[in-house]
Enzyme design. Structure first.
Site, PDB file in Angstrom:
ATOM      1  N   ARG A  92       0.823  -1.224   0.000  1.00 47.82           N
ATOM      2  CA  ARG A  92       0.000   0.000   0.000  1.00 47.82           C
ATOM      3  C   ARG A  92       0.846   1.258   0.000  1.00 47.82           C
ATOM      4  O   ARG A  92       0.467   2.264   0.609  1.00 47.82           O
ATOM      5  CB  ARG A  92      -0.947   0.022   1.208  1.00 47.82           C
ATOM      6  CG  ARG A  92      -2.035  -1.037   1.164  1.00 47.82           C
ATOM      7  CD  ARG A  92      -3.233  -0.530   0.389  1.00 47.82           C
ATOM      8  NE  ARG A  92      -4.217  -1.603   0.224  1.00 47.82           N
ATOM      9  CZ  ARG A  92      -5.299  -1.737   0.977  1.00 47.82           C
ATOM     10  NH1 ARG A  92      -5.534  -0.879   1.929  1.00 47.82           N
ATOM     11  NH2 ARG A  92      -6.136  -2.725   0.743  1.00 47.82           N
TER      12      ARG A  92
ATOM     13  N   ARG B 244      -3.418   6.510   1.253  1.00 50.64           N
ATOM     14  CA  ARG B 244      -3.938   7.697   1.962  1.00 50.64           C
ATOM     15  C   ARG B 244      -2.965   8.388   2.885  1.00 50.64           C
ATOM     16  O   ARG B 244      -3.213   9.517   3.296  1.00 50.64           O
ATOM     17  CB  ARG B 244      -5.205   7.310   2.737  1.00 50.64           C
ATOM     18  CG  ARG B 244      -6.402   7.162   1.832  1.00 50.64           C
ATOM     19  CD  ARG B 244      -7.542   6.490   2.544  1.00 50.64           C
ATOM     20  NE  ARG B 244      -7.170   5.135   2.891  1.00 50.64           N
ATOM     21  CZ  ARG B 244      -7.967   4.256   3.492  1.00 50.64           C
ATOM     22  NH1 ARG B 244      -9.175   4.610   3.850  1.00 50.64           N
ATOM     23  NH2 ARG B 244      -7.546   3.037   3.747  1.00 50.64           N
TER      24      ARG B 244
ATOM     25  N   ARG C  24      -7.037  11.402  -5.528  1.00 52.11           N
ATOM     26  CA  ARG C  24      -8.297  10.678  -5.365  1.00 52.11           C
ATOM     27  C   ARG C  24      -9.475  11.661  -5.339  1.00 52.11           C
ATOM     28  O   ARG C  24     -10.522  11.397  -5.920  1.00 52.11           O
ATOM     29  CB  ARG C  24      -8.306   9.834  -4.096  1.00 52.11           C
ATOM     30  CG  ARG C  24      -9.449   8.835  -4.135  1.00 52.11           C
ATOM     31  CD  ARG C  24      -9.606   8.079  -2.868  1.00 52.11           C
ATOM     32  NE  ARG C  24      -9.887   8.967  -1.756  1.00 52.11           N
ATOM     33  CZ  ARG C  24     -10.192   8.571  -0.547  1.00 52.11           C
ATOM     34  NH1 ARG C  24     -10.219   7.296  -0.273  1.00 52.11           N
ATOM     35  NH2 ARG C  24     -10.441   9.428   0.404  1.00 52.11           N
TER      36      ARG C  24
ATOM     37  N   ASP D  96      -6.760  -2.916  -7.405  1.00 49.76           N
ATOM     38  CA  ASP D  96      -7.320  -3.585  -6.233  1.00 49.76           C
ATOM     39  C   ASP D  96      -7.538  -5.045  -6.566  1.00 49.76           C
ATOM     40  O   ASP D  96      -7.715  -5.403  -7.735  1.00 49.76           O
ATOM     41  CB  ASP D  96      -8.653  -2.940  -5.823  1.00 49.76           C
ATOM     42  CG  ASP D  96      -8.982  -3.280  -4.377  1.00 49.76           C
ATOM     43  OD1 ASP D  96      -8.499  -2.571  -3.481  1.00 49.76           O
ATOM     44  OD2 ASP D  96      -9.693  -4.283  -4.150  1.00 49.76           O
TER      45      ASP D  96
ATOM     46  N   TYR E 194     -14.913 -11.974  -0.015  1.00 44.40           N
ATOM     47  CA  TYR E 194     -15.659 -10.744  -0.333  1.00 44.40           C
ATOM     48  C   TYR E 194     -16.901 -11.051  -1.165  1.00 44.40           C
ATOM     49  O   TYR E 194     -17.951 -10.428  -1.002  1.00 44.40           O
ATOM     50  CB  TYR E 194     -14.759  -9.753  -1.083  1.00 44.40           C
ATOM     51  CG  TYR E 194     -13.698  -9.140  -0.191  1.00 44.40           C
ATOM     52  CD1 TYR E 194     -14.003  -8.068   0.643  1.00 44.40           C
ATOM     53  CD2 TYR E 194     -12.406  -9.633  -0.171  1.00 44.40           C
ATOM     54  CE1 TYR E 194     -13.046  -7.511   1.477  1.00 44.40           C
ATOM     55  CE2 TYR E 194     -11.430  -9.086   0.651  1.00 44.40           C
ATOM     56  CZ  TYR E 194     -11.763  -8.024   1.474  1.00 44.40           C
ATOM     57  OH  TYR E 194     -10.808  -7.477   2.296  1.00 44.40           O
TER      58      TYR E 194
HETATM   59  O1  CP3 Z   1       0.090  -1.818  -2.383  1.00 42.10           O
HETATM   60  C1  CP3 Z   1      -0.213  -0.883  -3.161  1.00 42.10           C
HETATM   61  O2  CP3 Z   1       0.251   0.274  -3.043  1.00 42.10           O
HETATM   62  C2  CP3 Z   1      -1.117  -1.168  -4.356  1.00 42.10           C
HETATM   63  C3  CP3 Z   1      -2.483  -0.893  -4.151  1.00 42.10           C
HETATM   64  C4  CP3 Z   1      -3.441  -1.885  -3.534  1.00 42.10           C
HETATM   65  C5  CP3 Z   1      -4.715  -1.468  -3.094  1.00 42.10           C
HETATM   66  N1  CP3 Z   1      -5.429  -2.564  -2.731  1.00 42.10           N
HETATM   67  C6  CP3 Z   1      -5.193  -0.087  -3.109  1.00 42.10           C
HETATM   68  C7  CP3 Z   1      -6.316   0.282  -2.240  1.00 42.10           C
HETATM   69  C8  CP3 Z   1      -3.367  -3.256  -3.345  1.00 42.10           C
HETATM   70  C9  CP3 Z   1      -2.201  -4.195  -3.587  1.00 42.10           C
HETATM   71  C10 CP3 Z   1      -4.637  -3.677  -2.835  1.00 42.10           C
HETATM   72  C11 CP3 Z   1      -4.973  -5.081  -2.559  1.00 42.10           C
HETATM   73  C12 CP3 Z   1      -6.124  -5.369  -1.705  1.00 42.10           C
HETATM   74  N2  CP3 Z   1      -7.387  -4.838  -1.791  1.00 42.10           N
HETATM   75  C13 CP3 Z   1      -6.135  -6.366  -0.700  1.00 42.10           C
HETATM   76  C14 CP3 Z   1      -4.989  -7.265  -0.370  1.00 42.10           C
HETATM   77  C15 CP3 Z   1      -3.932  -6.545   0.384  1.00 42.10           C
HETATM   78  C16 CP3 Z   1      -4.278  -6.230   1.789  1.00 42.10           C
HETATM   79  O3  CP3 Z   1      -4.208  -5.041   2.131  1.00 42.10           O
HETATM   80  O4  CP3 Z   1      -4.573  -7.158   2.544  1.00 42.10           O
HETATM   81  C17 CP3 Z   1      -7.415  -6.370  -0.120  1.00 42.10           C
HETATM   82  C18 CP3 Z   1      -7.896  -7.252   1.008  1.00 42.10           C
HETATM   83  C19 CP3 Z   1      -8.207  -5.420  -0.836  1.00 42.10           C
HETATM   84  C20 CP3 Z   1      -9.647  -5.117  -0.636  1.00 42.10           C
HETATM   85  C21 CP3 Z   1      -9.817  -3.718  -0.238  1.00 42.10           C
HETATM   86  N3  CP3 Z   1      -9.697  -2.629  -1.087  1.00 42.10           N
HETATM   87  C22 CP3 Z   1     -10.091  -3.208   1.061  1.00 42.10           C
HETATM   88  C23 CP3 Z   1     -10.257  -4.070   2.304  1.00 42.10           C
HETATM   89  C24 CP3 Z   1     -10.144  -1.817   0.951  1.00 42.10           C
HETATM   90  C25 CP3 Z   1     -10.454  -0.816   2.022  1.00 42.10           C
HETATM   91  C26 CP3 Z   1      -9.153  -0.621   2.737  1.00 42.10           C
HETATM   92  C27 CP3 Z   1      -9.124   0.620   3.547  1.00 42.10           C
HETATM   93  O5  CP3 Z   1      -8.047   0.798   4.160  1.00 42.10           O
HETATM   94  O6  CP3 Z   1     -10.091   1.394   3.588  1.00 42.10           O
HETATM   95  C28 CP3 Z   1      -9.869  -1.470  -0.387  1.00 42.10           C
HETATM   96  C29 CP3 Z   1      -9.746  -0.124  -0.944  1.00 42.10           C
HETATM   97  C30 CP3 Z   1      -8.336   0.298  -1.274  1.00 42.10           C
HETATM   98  N4  CP3 Z   1      -7.496  -0.413  -2.075  1.00 42.10           N
HETATM   99  C31 CP3 Z   1      -7.684   1.493  -0.880  1.00 42.10           C
HETATM  100  C32 CP3 Z   1      -6.427   1.501  -1.515  1.00 42.10           C
HETATM  101  C33 CP3 Z   1      -5.383   2.580  -1.491  1.00 42.10           C
HETATM  102  C34 CP3 Z   1      -8.279   2.580  -0.015  1.00 42.10           C
HETATM  103  C35 CP3 Z   1      -9.222   3.337  -0.885  1.00 42.10           C
HETATM  104  C36 CP3 Z   1      -9.238   4.803  -0.600  1.00 42.10           C
HETATM  105  O7  CP3 Z   1      -8.415   5.531  -1.177  1.00 42.10           O
HETATM  106  O8  CP3 Z   1     -10.099   5.200   0.207  1.00 42.10           O
END
Ligand code: CP3
Length: 364
Positions: free
Chosen positions: A36, A40, A49, A86, A163
């Site tokens: 990540r 944010r 964003r 994602d 999910y």
């Molecule tokens: O690592 C990176 O920089 C690449 C980006 C990336 C995102 N999601 C961006 C994201 C990667 C590799 C993921 C994978 C992902 N997505 C996983 C596996 C990795 C992990 O963290 O366990 C999972 C379980 C998801 C599903 C998902 N997408 C969730 C649970 C959420 C909400 C997370 C939160 O913190 O609110 C997302 C949204 C998401 N994916 C965000 C980002 C930057 C937050 C969205 C925002 O900007 O509000």
């Protein structure tokens, strides 16, 4: 005709330290990237964003996905870029209707509870329904100009299924666990469908230019030892075997959060590296896998909310736990937290590069 520069193969000693570490080849310093890393905690991410209007628009607009992928690399001396996307792009493209609600996480309009729900799932073509991902990969590779390797990724079938069956993020996994114990055939059918989609998706990312693939098994650690093998690890192993069969020969990293107890099994999946969370001791992990695969991890993400002194001390301690020689990719044990201080990430990256050199002297 001459090959475009991004497709020319460099001699092994000229390759990036991240790629070398994944193959357990000698490096000058330990490579580092963080899960990540585009997100944010960076004000420029929040601004982009905002401009995009939503997280999904950010993912689905290649120019914006490229921009946020590169943002952390402009600030920090990171050894890899990770595609901004994602894991839920696949279920979205299968027709479940994804939305990502601010401060709440992902949510699907439809979820999978029956064989009929499964029959309605689409079979997305990576270059059609998921073309925006492949276009982002091509654009990022062009912009990166080989400064660092680009990582592509997918969710594990089990994690995607959680999910798709729950319909949103979950703490108890009540629906999918009920399916696992009461209707395992249905769950296996879903996991099989997902595996085939993940193979096509990862192969397409590699063809579009990603140089490393990572499988995120965020919820594998919620399973028991035997259900983990049957419902998560078996499918990840199948995916890796299918990629090899299709001659996709980029390194593969498998990350099961909470999978420390099953480290040897994960190392036997055919992967090149195992990602580990912070609950494992890195020296013990290395001893257990006997340098058969590389290790990626595993600093507690909370360290980046502490002071620069603590960050440097914890980096030093982790490097000492791994010890001499190659095969370590420094990372956090899970994603960087939104309230982490970006300056702490700078201290971490620079400390890892500086302090790790002593562990990579020739003759070690
Ligand atoms: O690592 C990176 O920089 C690449 C980006 C990336 C995102 N999601 C961006 C994201 C990667 C590799 C993921 C994978 C992902 N997505 C996983 C596996 C990795 C992990 O963290 O366990 C999972 C379980 C998801 C599903 C998902 N997408 C969730 C649970 C959420 C909400 C997370 C939160 O913190 O609110 C997302 C949204 C998401 N994916 C965000 C980002 C930057 C937050 C969205 C925002 O900007 O509000």
């Amino acid at each position: 005709p001459t090959r475009p520069p991004e497709l020319t193969i460099k001699p092994p000693d000229m390759q990036h330290r991240f790629l070398r570490a994944l193959r357990r080849q000698p490096v000058d310093a330990t490579p580092i990237w963080v899960m990540r890393q585009a997100g944010r905690y960076l004000p420029e991410y929040r601004a982009t964003r905002q401009r995009a209007g939503s997280f999904l628009t950010l993912c689905k607009t290649p120019e914006l996905a490229c921009e946020v992928t590169l943002q952390p690399l402009r600030r920090f001396d990171l050894d890899a870029a990770i595609l901004f996307s994602d894991i839920l792009t696949i279920p979205d493209a299968m027709g479940l209707g994804l939305s990502v609600v601010e401060n709440e996480g992902p949510r699907f309009q439809r979820c999978i509870r029956s064989a009929a729900d499964l029959d309605r799932l689409g079979d997305p073509d990576p270059e059609t329904e998921l073309r925006y991902v492949m276009d982002a990969v091509r654009l990022i590779r062009r912009e990166l100009d080989d400064r660092v390797p680009l990582i592509g990724f997918a969710g594990s079938p089990w994690t995607l299924a959680t999910y798709m069956v729950e319909g949103a993020s979950s703490k108890e996994f009540a629906q999918i666990k009920a399916m696992l114990y009461c209707d395992p055939g249905l769950l296996h059918a879903l996991l099989g469908r997902l595996s085939r989609s993940v193979v096509r998706y990862l192969a397409a990312q590699a063809a579009a230019g990603v140089q490393v693939l990572m499988i995120f098994d965020t919820w594998g650690g919620t399973l028991t030892p035997s259900t983990y093998r049957e419902f998560s690890l078996a499918y990840m192993s199948e995916i890796i075997a299918a990629l090899r069969q299709a001659r996709v020969d980029v390194p593969v990293i498998v990350f099961t959060k909470g999978g420390g107890l099953w480290l040897e099994d994960i190392a036997g999946s055919g992967c090149d590296a195992v990602g580990i969370d912070w609950t494992m001791d890195l020296a013990a992990a290395r001893a257990r896998i006997c340098d058969r695969v590389a290790l990626q991890g595993n600093l507690d993400p909370a360290v980046l909310t502490a002071t620069p002194e603590v960050v440097r001390r914890e980096a030093a301690s982790m490097l000492a736990r791994y010890g001499h020689g190659p095969g370590h990719v420094f990372n956090l044990g899970h994603g960087i937290q939104p309230h982490a201080d970006p300056e702490n990430l700078r201290v971490l990256v620079d400390s890892v590069h500086e302090l790790s050199r002593a562990y990579h002297r020739v003759g070690d």
